[in-house]
Enzyme design. Structure first.
Site, PDB file in Angstrom:
ATOM      1  N   PRO A  94      40.373  49.820  61.341  1.00 60.76           N
ATOM      2  CA  PRO A  94      41.040  50.624  62.370  1.00 60.76           C
ATOM      3  C   PRO A  94      42.074  49.783  63.120  1.00 60.76           C
ATOM      4  O   PRO A  94      41.804  48.653  63.515  1.00 60.76           O
ATOM      5  CB  PRO A  94      39.885  51.046  63.287  1.00 60.76           C
ATOM      6  CG  PRO A  94      38.679  51.014  62.412  1.00 60.76           C
ATOM      7  CD  PRO A  94      38.908  49.866  61.474  1.00 60.76           C
ATOM      8  N   GLU A  95      43.255  50.349  63.284  1.00 64.70           N
ATOM      9  CA  GLU A  95      44.315  49.677  64.023  1.00 64.70           C
ATOM     10  C   GLU A  95      44.474  50.356  65.379  1.00 64.70           C
ATOM     11  O   GLU A  95      43.681  51.220  65.754  1.00 64.70           O
ATOM     12  CB  GLU A  95      45.602  49.690  63.198  1.00 64.70           C
ATOM     13  CG  GLU A  95      45.458  49.005  61.839  1.00 64.70           C
ATOM     14  CD  GLU A  95      46.733  49.017  61.024  1.00 64.70           C
ATOM     15  OE1 GLU A  95      47.828  48.973  61.621  1.00 64.70           O
ATOM     16  OE2 GLU A  95      46.658  49.062  59.777  1.00 64.70           O
TER      17      GLU A  95
ATOM     18  N   HIS B  46      23.074  53.275  58.671  1.00 65.53           N
ATOM     19  CA  HIS B  46      24.127  52.469  59.286  1.00 65.53           C
ATOM     20  C   HIS B  46      24.396  52.825  60.748  1.00 65.53           C
ATOM     21  O   HIS B  46      25.358  52.340  61.331  1.00 65.53           O
ATOM     22  CB  HIS B  46      25.439  52.548  58.497  1.00 65.53           C
ATOM     23  CG  HIS B  46      25.300  52.242  57.037  1.00 65.53           C
ATOM     24  ND1 HIS B  46      24.716  51.085  56.577  1.00 65.53           N
ATOM     25  CD2 HIS B  46      25.653  52.955  55.933  1.00 65.53           C
ATOM     26  CE1 HIS B  46      24.728  51.085  55.250  1.00 65.53           C
ATOM     27  NE2 HIS B  46      25.276  52.207  54.838  1.00 65.53           N
TER      28      HIS B  46
ATOM     29  N   ARG C  83      29.607  48.281  56.973  1.00 64.32           N
ATOM     30  CA  ARG C  83      29.863  46.903  56.564  1.00 64.32           C
ATOM     31  C   ARG C  83      29.456  45.889  57.634  1.00 64.32           C
ATOM     32  O   ARG C  83      29.459  44.686  57.392  1.00 64.32           O
ATOM     33  CB  ARG C  83      31.343  46.726  56.208  1.00 64.32           C
ATOM     34  CG  ARG C  83      31.770  47.608  55.024  1.00 64.32           C
ATOM     35  CD  ARG C  83      33.225  47.405  54.648  1.00 64.32           C
ATOM     36  NE  ARG C  83      33.463  46.076  54.095  1.00 64.32           N
ATOM     37  CZ  ARG C  83      34.656  45.657  53.653  1.00 64.32           C
ATOM     38  NH1 ARG C  83      35.697  46.484  53.711  1.00 64.32           N
ATOM     39  NH2 ARG C  83      34.808  44.450  53.173  1.00 64.32           N
TER      40      ARG C  83
END
Length: 277
Positions: free
Chosen positions: A2-3, A92, A115
């Site tokens: 994500p930016e 998760h 992740r």
């Protein structure tokens, strides 16, 4: 990863539910993220109340009335889910915070990260300038500090290409691989150009393109390519407006020449050889 637009989208969504909301319960189901969550975090959040969140670079920061700051780093695949109900825990889901607003409305905020490259932290507000994730960040793209004089001063000392420089978080905070390619296409600048070769008007064009591209993406919820979802579960629709990124061997929307892809610092970089000089 994500930016800035994706992080800003999450921050804006959180603003609607966390401001002045009391922290009722904090649950940590897994603490071994990119860095281990502090053992004291759960206890330190007891009986605290969130204030208005804000973004710094790619980080979400939520101040509390006890003068702490709750930090969220989404990493490579992190997502924030906001729900009015206590939903079944999914794979998760690593952290869940239950909050209660002034009108007694309950919400849950869940951090999901397949992740586990993200991070959650809580620290006193006086430590913000020296926090290890924040202390070296450059200027914000929408702030007046991002100007021609600032970039020209930096560019005189650099030998890197403009694509690498745009992604340097110590110069401009928040820009990643997707938006660097899009910004340079908008500015008509070849990503391989050395920053030393850029003229004043070209630097001004890059600054203008940076703000335009980022703002347009924020308005449509960011870019969903793999993992990014808005906290309400919706996609980010800026991927429909991408001009070069991910468009290898597709025609340029400006000149019809095929989009080129090259590798810069181990990152795929997309551009038009005809439009970008």
């Amino acid at each position: 990863m994500p930016e800035l637009p994706e992080v800003e989208t999450v921050c804006l969504a959180l603003s609607k539910v966390v401001n002045n909301a009391k922290i009722v319960k904090t649950e940590i189901f897994r603490n071994d993220l990119r860095w281990k969550i502090k053992k004291s975090l759960k206890k330190d959040m007891e009986n605290d109340t969130f204030k208005q969140p804000f973004r710094r670079g790619k980080y979400i920061l939520i101040p509390t009335i006890n003068d702490n700051i709750f930090l969220i780093h989404l990493g490579m695949s992190g997502q924030i889910k906001v729900s009015e109900t206590y939903e079944t825990l999914l794979k998760h889901d690593h952290i869940r915070i239950t909050i209660k607003s002034n009108n007694e409305k309950m919400n849950t905020i869940t951090y999901n990260d397949p992740r586990r490259f993200g991070y959650i932290d809580l620290f006193h507000k006086k430590e913000i300038a020296q926090h290890f994730l924040l202390k070296k960040l450059g200027v914000e793209p929408f702030k007046k500090e991002l100007n021609v004089d600032y970039l020209e001063t930096i560019f005189k000392k650099k030998i890197k290409c403009i694509k690498d420089t745009l992604m340097d978080q110590g110069i401009i905070a928040g820009i990643g691989n997707i938006y660097a390619s899009e910004i340079l296409f908008k500015a008509k600048i070849n990503p391989n150009r050395s920053v030393k070769t850029l003229k004043t008007e070209e630097i001004r064009s890059i600054i203008c393109a940076t703000r335009q591209i980022l703002q347009k993406s924020i308005k449509v919820g960011g870019t969903t390519l793999q993992n990014h979802l808005q906290p309400n579960g919706r996609l980010g629709y800026f991927f429909q407006k991408l001009q070069v990124y991910g468009r290898k061997n597709k025609s340029c929307n400006k000149c019809n020449q095929l989009i080129t892809v090259t590798t810069i610092s181990n990152r795929s970089t997309f551009f038009c050889n005809n439009c970008q000089i």
